[in-house]
Design an enzyme around this catalytic site. Structure first.
Site: not given
Ligand code: IPE
Ligand code: IPE
Ligand code: MG
Length: 235
Positions: A16, A64-65, A189
């Site tokens: 993340d 993520n979609w 989380r």
């Molecule tokens: C979790 O990260 C999913 C991945 C790392 C692929 P997100 O950035 O999507 O999670 P939230 O929205 O902060 O919970």
């Molecule tokens: C994790 O990084 C990658 C995916 C969830 C695909 P993020 O894209 O969630 O990056 P932040 O959390 O917005 O910084």
């Molecule tokens: Mg993230």
């Protein structure tokens, strides 16, 4: 890191912080995903060097979609590029398994995924799990549905449903449960990652954004893990 110590571990990683890493540098979020993909490949190599038994990377969640289409397109392009490079960064004895629901992914990616899984299925080295369009709840519902179908078809009786039969219908069937789950970027989380498998995993959080994550950071995470006292409900 003393290589012997990490041998045989099972590890989950929630990669993340890609977007925030880019934002901090005045770059588009997608630049963070690009750098993040490179780190994923390097940490895979390092895990191999350390003798890790199984490592699971959370690459894309079922949630993520909801991101903008432009970002999704780039994430999927990068996933395709990683698939094409996969034999370059995995070891010749690695088994690759993809966790998640594939139907919504690009046909071209689904073909490569099936091909890689099939070609590596009999290998006995580190298992590399890549979670793409993965959600822990989705995985559990899918297992329940498979059990229900088997009972309906008379191949299984309801009394036979226990933790082992349930686990055998998860994407990670036969694999060791994660010893620890790491999440980078400061968020604390689980975000729907390995809900069943992580029941007794140690949770480790670090403030480092994933694109900045190095082998030295990984060593520090391992040190933290070895400092934990795992009790599994005992004393
Ligand atoms: C979790 O990260 C999913 C991945 C790392 C692929 P997100 O950035 O999507 O999670 P939230 O929205 O902060 O919970
Ligand atoms: C994790 O990084 C990658 C995916 C969830 C695909 P993020 O894209 O969630 O990056 P932040 O959390 O917005 O910084
Ligand atoms: Mg993230």
């Amino acid at each position: 890191m003393d290589k012997k110590r990490a041998e045989g571990l099972s590890i989950g990683i929630i990669m993340d912080g890609n977007g925030r890493w880019a934002k901090k540098r005045g770059l588009p979020r997608t630049a963070g995903h690009k750098k993040g993909a490179e780190v994923f490949e390097d940490i895979t190599r390092y895990a191999n060097e350390l003798g890790v038994a199984a490592i699971t990377f959370y690459a894309f969640s079922t949630e993520n979609w909801s991101r903008p289409k432009e970002e999704l397109d780039v994430i999927m392009d990068l996933f395709g590029a990683s698939l094409r490079r996969m034999y370059k960064f995995i070891k010749e004895n690695n088994r690759v398994v993809f966790l998640g629901e594939r139907a919504p992914l690009r046909a071209e990616h689904r073909e490569m995924m099936a091909d890689i899984e099939q070609k590596t299925a009999r290998r006995e080295g580190m298992i590399l799990n890549v979670a793409v369009n993965y959600g822990g709840r989705q995985e559990i519902v899918r297992a329940a549905r498979r059990l229900a179908d088997e009972v309906k078809e008379g191949r299984l009786s309801a009394d036979e449903i226990d933790e082992d039969t349930f686990e055998a219908r998860l994407y990670t069937t036969g694999q060791p449960m994660p010893d620890f789950i790491l999440r980078t970027s400061g968020e604390e989380r689980v975000s729907n990652f390995l809900l069943w498998q992580g029941a007794y995993s140690e949770l480790i959080f670090t403030d480092t954004y994933w694109p900045d994550f190095t082998r030295a950071h990984f060593d520090a995470v391992l040190e933290q893990f070895f400092g934990r006292d795992r009790r599994f409900g005992g004393l």
